[in-house]
Enzyme design. Structure first.
Site, PDB file in Angstrom:
ATOM      1  CG  ASP A   1      -1.547  -1.002   0.933  1.00  0.00           C
ATOM      2  OD1 ASP A   1      -2.309  -1.766   0.576  1.00  0.00           O
ATOM      3  OD2 ASP A   1      -2.619  -1.536   2.632  1.00  0.00           O
TER       4      ASP A   1
HETATM    5  N1  URA Z   1      -1.228  -5.982   4.049  1.00  0.00           N
HETATM    6  C1  URA Z   1      -1.453  -4.493   4.120  1.00  0.00           C
HETATM    7  O1  URA Z   1      -2.765  -4.040   4.456  1.00  0.00           O
HETATM    8  N2  URA Z   1      -0.905  -3.619   3.305  1.00  0.00           N
HETATM    9  C2  URA Z   1       0.448  -3.842   2.768  1.00  0.00           C
HETATM   10  O2  URA Z   1       1.130  -3.268   2.135  1.00  0.00           O
HETATM   11  C3  URA Z   1       0.096  -5.138   2.634  1.00  0.00           C
HETATM   12  C4  URA Z   1      -0.341  -6.154   3.902  1.00  0.00           C
END
Ligand code: URA
Length: 237
Positions: free
Chosen positions: A107
């Protein structure tokens, strides 16, 4: 030494230094030499024992390239969000030219290990849900992590849409900090897993993918091209 028999335009383009068209122009200018002799024929095929130089710099061929990046916050792993900078702009111009893509996405506000490559087959294999490659993260949460969450995650957290996650391993490092290992990669998975137990992730960093750990020498925003043993660790999973 890698054994190959490839055209010199393909070899030079594989480094990202020049496009195939630019290789043609460089050859016309006499900037390309094979074993010390200038060549203007970009279609000439050479082997790994030949010495190819571009403007005096020795060029070697790699079919694929793998880059380890310590992703900072604020960058996205895909091109879907035109309003945010992509992780690719953190790479050198040579590497940007290769249009590398990330193996599994983080993310925008998640930091840590991202592998960028042009090896679609390996990328596909490592993110395939059937392959179950471990991805380990360090998470900081808004509230204390209740000890029973270890078992909840081990059994498979149930997300808000009813999806039951595969078993995940949770190690509590301090009241609001843990190491968590998941084997799949659902959208916002870790954040949603913590939401399912009434908590909230406020910091998330990926520290390993399978046998490959983030190089602790890399500061956020820094990257390195993986070495042969590191590539083997990655591709042998
Ligand atoms: N889980 C999440 O919530 N975000 C990420 O970037 C990776 C795994």
């Amino acid at each position: 030494m890698e054994s190959y028999y490839e055209r010199i335009d393909k070899i030079i383009a594989s480094t990202g230094k020049l496009s195939r068209n630019e290789v043609k122009k460089a050859a016309k200018k006499g900037l390309i030499k094979v074993n010390g002799k200038t060549t203007k024929d970009c279609s000439l095929k050479i082997t790994g024992t030949d010495t190819l130089t571009l403007n005096g710099e020795v060029i070697t061929y790699s079919k694929y390239i793998y880059v380890m990046l310590n992703k900072p916050k604020g960058y996205v792993c895909s091109t879907d969000d035109p309003s945010s900078p992509t992780v690719n702009i953190l790479l050198s111009e040579d590497l940007q030219r290769l249009n590398l893509f990330s193996i599994g996405r983080l993310d925008k506000n998640t930091t840590g290990l991202v592998i960028l490559t042009n090896d679609g087959e390996t990328a596909h294999r490592l993110i395939s849900p059937t392959k179950h490659v471990d991805k380990k993260y360090i998470a900081v949460t808004a509230n204390e992590i209740a000890p029973n969450v270890i078992d909840v995650f081990k059994d498979g957290a149930v997300l808000e849409d009813g999806y039951k996650c595969m078993p995940a391993e949770l190690e509590i490092l301090s009241p609001d900090r843990c190491a968590i290992t998941i084997r799949e990669g659902k959208y916002h998975q870790i954040k949603r897993m913590f939401e399912s137990v009434g908590n909230k992730v406020i910091e998330l960093t990926r520290v390993s993918i399978g046998n490959l750990s983030l190089d602790t020498g890399l500061k956020q925003g820094e990257y390195k091209v993986l070495t042969k043993p590191e590539i083997s660790a990655l591709t042998s999973q």
